[in-house]
Scaffold this active site. Structure first.
Site, PDB file in Angstrom:
ATOM      1  N   ALA A 174       0.723  -1.257   0.083  1.00 24.91           N
ATOM      2  CA  ALA A 174      -0.084   0.281  -0.009  1.00 24.91           C
ATOM      3  C   ALA A 174       0.938   1.310  -0.003  1.00 24.91           C
ATOM      4  O   ALA A 174       0.643   2.311  -0.687  1.00 24.91           O
ATOM      5  CB  ALA A 174      -0.942  -0.008   1.305  1.00 24.91           C
ATOM      6  N   TYR A 175       1.762   1.167   0.815  1.00 21.83           N
ATOM      7  CA  TYR A 175       2.607   2.208   0.953  1.00 21.83           C
ATOM      8  C   TYR A 175       3.650   2.696  -0.496  1.00 21.83           C
ATOM      9  O   TYR A 175       3.311   3.762  -0.913  1.00 21.83           O
ATOM     10  CB  TYR A 175       3.773   2.153   1.884  1.00 21.83           C
ATOM     11  CG  TYR A 175       4.823   3.396   2.073  1.00 21.83           C
ATOM     12  CD1 TYR A 175       4.667   4.047   3.158  1.00 21.83           C
ATOM     13  CD2 TYR A 175       5.879   3.357   1.453  1.00 21.83           C
ATOM     14  CE1 TYR A 175       5.612   5.029   3.367  1.00 21.83           C
ATOM     15  CE2 TYR A 175       7.121   4.335   1.667  1.00 21.83           C
ATOM     16  CZ  TYR A 175       6.520   5.359   2.449  1.00 21.83           C
ATOM     17  OH  TYR A 175       7.697   6.317   2.821  1.00 21.83           O
ATOM     18  N   GLY A 176       3.951   1.764  -1.056  1.00 20.84           N
ATOM     19  CA  GLY A 176       4.543   1.637  -2.279  1.00 20.84           C
ATOM     20  C   GLY A 176       3.490   2.209  -3.516  1.00 20.84           C
ATOM     21  O   GLY A 176       4.026   3.135  -4.455  1.00 20.84           O
TER      22      GLY A 176
END
Length: 271
Positions: A174-176
């Site tokens: 999700a962060y990426g």
């Protein structure tokens, strides 16, 4: 015999000190209470900018602001929630109210969730990362462009992305994904506002010794060592090293650079 002692000249002209990289500029930094954002606030002030620090935690903002003032810099702060459009606009307006203009901005604030495969990311965690890491920079850029346009006329914005946005990111999917979205917003904004003289770039840090990364290493002991083993420089960055790249991109020395996503990763992307 002349015994007059020779004394050194004290009134010889000295070489003037070089102006700071951001001398005369007003800078807004989000996520400025700690980590890369705090390092950027200190650096930008040392380089001659008048800075407005924005973040959610007032105690952290106050501490960094007082540190900058004690070192002779000019700093104020505004408590700000990057997921709240009204809060973001209020922080930008506060910079203009205090200093009369906005020249540059570093959109650094970010959050993360526990590392793990995509199917283990909860919907609420995904929504939270989206709100802060992607929607937040979008809200900030919209407000910053309006303020730069209305006051300084031209300026620069740098978004903090991640080397983890440049390839698949199984540990932090999700962060990426949100950081890859930041790259796209950066490029779109550069193309949109370049004709007005507003440059927009991003830095993509590699492993950096922030609170977020240290917490990850505590949950998964040895992860920083593993990342360093895949980094040609064989070490993690200090927050100030990322801030230095952002400062250059915001400065007039990068006057022909826009739309770039600059890896600041010790060579990780090249390996």
């Amino acid at each position: 015999m002349d015994n007059t002692r020779m004394t050194p000249m004290t009134d010889a002209p000295s070489t003037p000190a070089a102006p700071g990289l951001l001398a005369g500029k007003v800078a807004l930094i989000t996520g400025a209470g700690r980590g890369i954002g705090a390092a950027a606030a200190r650096l930008f002030a040392r380089e001659g900018a008048r800075v407005l620090l924005a973040a959610r935690t007032e105690a952290q903002l106050k501490a960094v602001t007082e540190e900058i003032r004690a070192a002779g810099g000019t700093a104020e702060y505004a408590v700000c929630d990057l997921a709240d459009g009204a809060s973001v606009r209020a922080a930008v307006d506060r910079a203009v109210e205090l200093y009369g203009r906005l020249d540059v901005a570093f959109n650094n604030a970010a959050t993360s969730v526990p590392p793990g495969p995509m199917d283990q990311v909860t919907e609420s965690d995904f929504d939270h990362v989206y709100a802060v890491n992607l929607k937040g920079p979008w809200l900030a850029m919209a407000a910053e462009v309006a303020a730069i346009r209305a006051t300084a006329g031209t300026g620069a914005i740098v978004n903090n992305s991640s080397v983890g946005s440049l390839r698949g990111n199984p540990a932090l999917p999700a962060y990426g994904a949100m950081k890859r979205g930041v790259n796209s917003l950066t490029e779109s904004a550069a193309a949109t506002y370049g004709p007005e003289g507003i440059r927009v770039n991003a830095v993509a840090p590699g492993t950096t010794l922030t609170e977020m990364v240290r917490a990850w290493d505590e949950r998964s002991p040895g992860v920083v060592d593993q990342l360093n083993a895949h980094t040609p420089l064989r070490r993690a960055a200090e927050p100030d090293e990322i801030a230095q790249a952002a400062a250059w991109l915001l400065s007039d020395r990068a006057s022909y650079v826009t739309g770039a996503v600059l890896p600041v990763d010790g060579g990780m992307q090249a390996a």
